[in-house]
Structure formats: structure tokens, C-alpha cells
Design a protein around this motif. Structure first.
Motif, mmCIF file in Angstrom:
data_model
loop_
_atom_site.group_PDB
_atom_site.id
_atom_site.type_symbol
_atom_site.label_atom_id
_atom_site.label_comp_id
_atom_site.label_asym_id
_atom_site.label_seq_id
_atom_site.Cartn_x
_atom_site.Cartn_y
_atom_site.Cartn_z
ATOM 1 N N GLN A 23 0.597 -0.790 0.070
ATOM 2 C CA GLN A 23 0.378 0.186 0.125
ATOM 3 C C GLN A 23 0.924 1.439 -0.097
ATOM 4 O OE1 GLN A 23 -2.865 0.420 3.668
ATOM 5 N NE2 GLN A 23 -3.175 -2.432 3.017
ATOM 6 N N HIS A 25 -0.164 3.826 2.150
ATOM 7 C CA HIS A 25 -0.072 4.515 3.135
ATOM 8 C C HIS A 25 -0.809 3.178 4.182
ATOM 9 C CE1 HIS A 25 -4.206 4.586 1.346
ATOM 10 N NE2 HIS A 25 -4.542 4.193 2.284
ATOM 11 N N PRO A 27 -3.159 2.136 6.797
ATOM 12 C CA PRO A 27 -4.891 1.864 7.354
ATOM 13 C C PRO A 27 -4.878 2.926 8.168
ATOM 14 C CG PRO A 27 -4.127 -0.215 7.637
ATOM 15 C CD PRO A 27 -3.256 1.130 7.122
ATOM 16 N N HIS A 28 -6.236 3.405 9.192
ATOM 17 C CA HIS A 28 -6.387 4.166 10.060
ATOM 18 C C HIS A 28 -6.292 3.193 11.199
ATOM 19 C CE1 HIS A 28 -8.509 7.932 8.138
ATOM 20 N NE2 HIS A 28 -8.395 6.684 7.299
ATOM 21 N N VAL A 30 -4.428 -0.537 12.256
ATOM 22 C CA VAL A 30 -3.465 -1.787 12.260
ATOM 23 C C VAL A 30 -4.294 -2.891 13.587
ATOM 24 C CG1 VAL A 30 -1.942 -0.810 10.794
ATOM 25 C CG2 VAL A 30 -1.478 -1.474 12.823
ATOM 26 N N ARG A 39 -4.024 2.222 16.576
ATOM 27 C CA ARG A 39 -5.287 3.806 15.617
ATOM 28 C C ARG A 39 -4.161 5.021 15.397
ATOM 29 N NH1 ARG A 39 -9.378 4.341 19.413
ATOM 30 N NH2 ARG A 39 -8.328 5.748 20.686
ATOM 31 N N GLN A 40 -4.088 5.145 13.807
ATOM 32 C CA GLN A 40 -2.952 6.414 13.468
ATOM 33 C C GLN A 40 -3.179 7.347 14.999
ATOM 34 O OE1 GLN A 40 -4.012 8.180 10.127
ATOM 35 N NE2 GLN A 40 -3.374 6.562 8.656
#
Length: 61
Positions: A23, A25, A27-28, A30, A39-40
Motif C-alpha cells: 500500500q 499508506h 490504514p486508520h 492496524v 490507531r493512527q
């Protein structure tokens, strides 16, 4: 990946392993190999192997 400073206590800031799909980027959120959801904004991506590793991630729970 590991938690950013200040998100959790220092003893919980171990390096976790994730499966990275091709990818451009992240994801929001993982899920690490040990099942922890990060989370981000909570986590930092590590460029090299460093810090104390998560033992559960290493054995692939």
C-alpha cells in the motif's frame, strides 16, 4: 510499530510486528501479530528494528 511517547506508560512501549500489504499508506488502524489494535496517531512506525520487542508478536500468537 509501537505506541508514541505519552500514549501509554514506558513499559508498554514495546515494538510490535504487523503484516504490511503493498500500500502507499497505512490504514486508520492496524492489528499487530499479537492481536493489539493500534490507531493512527497512537502509534509510530519504526524504520529499523529497535527497542524491546513484543514477545507475543515474535512467537506469532
Amino acid at each position: 510499530m509501537r505506541y508514541r511517547p505519552g500514549v501509554v506508560g514506558e513499559t508498554r512501549r514495546v515494538s510490535h510486528l504487523i503484516v504490511v500489504e503493498e500500500q502507499h499508506h497505512l490504514p486508520h488502524a492496524v492489528v499487530t501479530r499479537c492481536g493489539l489494535r493500534m490507531r493512527q496517531g497512537e502509534a509510530e512506525v519504526l524504520d529499523t528494528v529497535c527497542g524491546m520487542p513484543c514477545e507475543r508478536c515474535l512467537i506469532g500468537c
